[in-house]
Design an enzyme around this catalytic site. Sequence first.
Site, PDB file in Angstrom:
ATOM      1  N   SER A 182       1.955  -0.195  -4.161  1.00 38.85           N
ATOM      2  CA  SER A 182       0.551   0.107  -4.370  1.00 38.85           C
ATOM      3  C   SER A 182       0.403   0.839  -5.701  1.00 38.85           C
ATOM      4  O   SER A 182       1.023   1.888  -5.907  1.00 38.85           O
ATOM      5  CB  SER A 182       0.058   0.983  -3.211  1.00 38.85           C
ATOM      6  OG  SER A 182      -1.279   1.343  -3.391  1.00 38.85           O
TER       7      SER A 182
ATOM      8  N   LYS B 203      -0.129  -4.380  -5.276  1.00 34.50           N
ATOM      9  CA  LYS B 203      -1.486  -4.070  -4.819  1.00 34.50           C
ATOM     10  C   LYS B 203      -2.119  -3.147  -5.851  1.00 34.50           C
ATOM     11  O   LYS B 203      -1.540  -2.121  -6.205  1.00 34.50           O
ATOM     12  CB  LYS B 203      -1.396  -3.403  -3.442  1.00 34.50           C
ATOM     13  CG  LYS B 203      -2.550  -2.517  -3.037  1.00 34.50           C
ATOM     14  CD  LYS B 203      -2.485  -2.206  -1.549  1.00 34.50           C
ATOM     15  CE  LYS B 203      -2.899  -0.791  -1.230  1.00 34.50           C
ATOM     16  NZ  LYS B 203      -2.784  -0.492   0.223  1.00 34.50           N
ATOM     17  N   LEU B 204      -3.288  -3.537  -6.329  1.00 33.17           N
ATOM     18  CA  LEU B 204      -4.005  -2.711  -7.305  1.00 33.17           C
ATOM     19  C   LEU B 204      -5.123  -1.965  -6.601  1.00 33.17           C
ATOM     20  O   LEU B 204      -5.925  -2.559  -5.880  1.00 33.17           O
ATOM     21  CB  LEU B 204      -4.616  -3.583  -8.405  1.00 33.17           C
ATOM     22  CG  LEU B 204      -3.662  -4.461  -9.220  1.00 33.17           C
ATOM     23  CD1 LEU B 204      -4.457  -5.253 -10.264  1.00 33.17           C
ATOM     24  CD2 LEU B 204      -2.591  -3.605  -9.909  1.00 33.17           C
ATOM     25  N   LYS B 205      -5.195  -0.683  -6.842  1.00 33.96           N
ATOM     26  CA  LYS B 205      -6.324   0.096  -6.344  1.00 33.96           C
ATOM     27  C   LYS B 205      -7.525  -0.217  -7.231  1.00 33.96           C
ATOM     28  O   LYS B 205      -7.385  -0.246  -8.465  1.00 33.96           O
ATOM     29  CB  LYS B 205      -5.993   1.592  -6.403  1.00 33.96           C
ATOM     30  CG  LYS B 205      -4.944   2.017  -5.381  1.00 33.96           C
ATOM     31  CD  LYS B 205      -5.516   1.984  -3.971  1.00 33.96           C
ATOM     32  CE  LYS B 205      -4.573   2.625  -2.982  1.00 33.96           C
ATOM     33  NZ  LYS B 205      -5.113   2.618  -1.613  1.00 33.96           N
TER      34      LYS B 205
ATOM     35  N   ASP C 272      -7.137  -2.995  -3.233  1.00 30.05           N
ATOM     36  CA  ASP C 272      -7.562  -2.059  -2.180  1.00 30.05           C
ATOM     37  C   ASP C 272      -8.644  -1.155  -2.748  1.00 30.05           C
ATOM     38  O   ASP C 272      -8.418  -0.440  -3.725  1.00 30.05           O
ATOM     39  CB  ASP C 272      -6.353  -1.225  -1.723  1.00 30.05           C
ATOM     40  CG  ASP C 272      -6.684  -0.312  -0.545  1.00 30.05           C
ATOM     41  OD1 ASP C 272      -7.837  -0.336  -0.066  1.00 30.05           O
ATOM     42  OD2 ASP C 272      -5.769   0.422  -0.100  1.00 30.05           O
TER      43      ASP C 272
ATOM     44  N   ASN D 188     -10.507   1.123  -0.793  1.00 24.78           N
ATOM     45  CA  ASN D 188     -10.723   2.355  -0.021  1.00 24.78           C
ATOM     46  C   ASN D 188     -12.215   2.675   0.134  1.00 24.78           C
ATOM     47  O   ASN D 188     -12.668   3.783  -0.185  1.00 24.78           O
ATOM     48  CB  ASN D 188      -9.975   3.539  -0.631  1.00 24.78           C
ATOM     49  CG  ASN D 188      -8.469   3.422  -0.465  1.00 24.78           C
ATOM     50  OD1 ASN D 188      -7.751   3.166  -1.426  1.00 24.78           O
ATOM     51  ND2 ASN D 188      -7.980   3.570   0.767  1.00 24.78           N
TER      52      ASN D 188
ATOM     53  N   GLU E 234      -8.652  -5.327   0.386  1.00 29.05           N
ATOM     54  CA  GLU E 234      -8.494  -4.348   1.464  1.00 29.05           C
ATOM     55  C   GLU E 234      -9.662  -3.360   1.474  1.00 29.05           C
ATOM     56  O   GLU E 234     -10.009  -2.783   0.442  1.00 29.05           O
ATOM     57  CB  GLU E 234      -7.161  -3.616   1.236  1.00 29.05           C
ATOM     58  CG  GLU E 234      -6.741  -2.668   2.335  1.00 29.05           C
ATOM     59  CD  GLU E 234      -5.378  -2.025   2.012  1.00 29.05           C
ATOM     60  OE1 GLU E 234      -4.629  -2.564   1.172  1.00 29.05           O
ATOM     61  OE2 GLU E 234      -5.076  -0.983   2.596  1.00 29.05           O
TER      62      GLU E 234
ATOM     63  N   ASP F 216      -8.314  -1.733   6.708  1.00 27.39           N
ATOM     64  CA  ASP F 216      -7.333  -0.640   6.801  1.00 27.39           C
ATOM     65  C   ASP F 216      -8.019   0.499   7.566  1.00 27.39           C
ATOM     66  O   ASP F 216      -7.904   0.594   8.804  1.00 27.39           O
ATOM     67  CB  ASP F 216      -6.911  -0.227   5.376  1.00 27.39           C
ATOM     68  CG  ASP F 216      -6.041   1.024   5.314  1.00 27.39           C
ATOM     69  OD1 ASP F 216      -5.799   1.632   6.363  1.00 27.39           O
ATOM     70  OD2 ASP F 216      -5.601   1.424   4.210  1.00 27.39           O
TER      71      ASP F 216
ATOM     72  N   LYS G 284      -1.171   0.744  10.151  1.00 22.95           N
ATOM     73  CA  LYS G 284      -0.547   2.030   9.814  1.00 22.95           C
ATOM     74  C   LYS G 284      -0.421   2.786  11.121  1.00 22.95           C
ATOM     75  O   LYS G 284      -1.450   3.148  11.718  1.00 22.95           O
ATOM     76  CB  LYS G 284      -1.436   2.838   8.867  1.00 22.95           C
ATOM     77  CG  LYS G 284      -1.413   2.383   7.434  1.00 22.95           C
ATOM     78  CD  LYS G 284      -2.291   3.271   6.574  1.00 22.95           C
ATOM     79  CE  LYS G 284      -2.387   2.712   5.172  1.00 22.95           C
ATOM     80  NZ  LYS G 284      -3.542   3.295   4.440  1.00 22.95           N
TER      81      LYS G 284
ATOM     82  N   GLY H  20       1.033   2.078   4.000  1.00 22.43           N
ATOM     83  CA  GLY H  20       1.817   3.257   3.635  1.00 22.43           C
ATOM     84  C   GLY H  20       0.917   4.449   3.425  1.00 22.43           C
ATOM     85  O   GLY H  20      -0.262   4.308   3.095  1.00 22.43           O
TER      86      GLY H  20
END
Length: 367
Positions: free
Chosen positions: A136, A162-164, A189, A191, A214, A239, A263, A291
């Site tokens: 990530s 995975k790119l935020k 992702d 968030n 995500e 997630d 998770k 994670g």
Amino acid sequence: MKLSEIELRIIHLPLVRPFRTSFGTQTSREVLMIKVVDDNGITGWAECVAMSEPLYSPEYVTGCLDLMKRFLIPALKSKAEITAEEVPVILKPFLGGQMAKAALETAVLDAQLRSQNTSLASYLGATKDRVECGVSVGIANNLEALAEEVKSYVDAGYRRIKLKIEPGWDIEAVKHIRNLHPNIPLQVDANQAYSRNDGKHLAKLDEFNLLLIEQPLDEHDILGHAALAKEVKTPICLDESIISLHSAEDALALKATTVINIKPGRVGGYIESVKIHDLCVKNKIPVWCGGMLETGIGRAANLALAALPGFTLPGDTSASARYYKEDITVPFVMDDGYLTVPTGPGIGVEPNMQFLDEITTHKEFIK
Ligand code: SMG
Ligand code: MG
């Protein structure tokens, strides 16, 4: 088993590089560690995945410590004997607190499996002896810095990036990395950083052949994710929204997600994680192991879970060196893009007590 002692401690470990997400930047990891000892002196370890502040989830380190001391541990101590399978049942009356509950269940499970000389992997139903690693990558200061970091991970052998992302750091960042790495499995992702009106914008990601997007929207917005899933071609993966088997069932029934990030901390433990895994296998929904910047203690347990057959996508199960200069267990070292699933009893690893003591900022015993 009969619980004879529980130790709670908080440790601080610096990260090898700052990790920026849409909700903040982290430069170190504060972790609540749990040790249980049974009446035969057998020890079980777990870490609680809550972060210092309630930004990723409503739970946070000192909140979990309080919840454990005030309610969860007294409930466990009120029983003469407990099994790990009974822990979620005993703790069910207390609402929420999945991360705190997961940590207690895992510590008890570790001790229980050690006394039975069984590994967590075989207890959970693992079918693999190594798991594919993804990594990530946080939001960077500019595209060059992002490209440099991604290259270092690709060179190290990571099998998925995975790119935020967040508004203002999304389409261009993905385009840049996709151009440099045309074939690497890539996902993003957010968030929860986007809103229901962002469907057209997020659909611009469709041309980059991403595995998934995500958690683009608010954790409570299941219908919003379902609507978004019709606007974008890239699969949606939840997630933060998935906090239990029931929430996974709802999200699947409402077509809000076609991939699930499991998770264990977020869903209340490894036992609940296996139930979600089984549900997803039944519904042909791919899963992968998320994670939470775990130390080697949490990483060992996550690798056991990620070795189950439904975990068909690489997880955020990266090598110790991606996070910490020195891990609290023997370091997890990647080989050809894989980490080996521990085979020893319980979670299969123990903390280095001398190092643990050095980085401990708070410690208490409950008899
Ligand atoms: O453990 O490699 C890791 C971190 C993976 O991106 C990661 N976790 O939303 O999936 C997520 C985040 C939650 C923690 S961010 C501090
Ligand atoms: Mg996530």
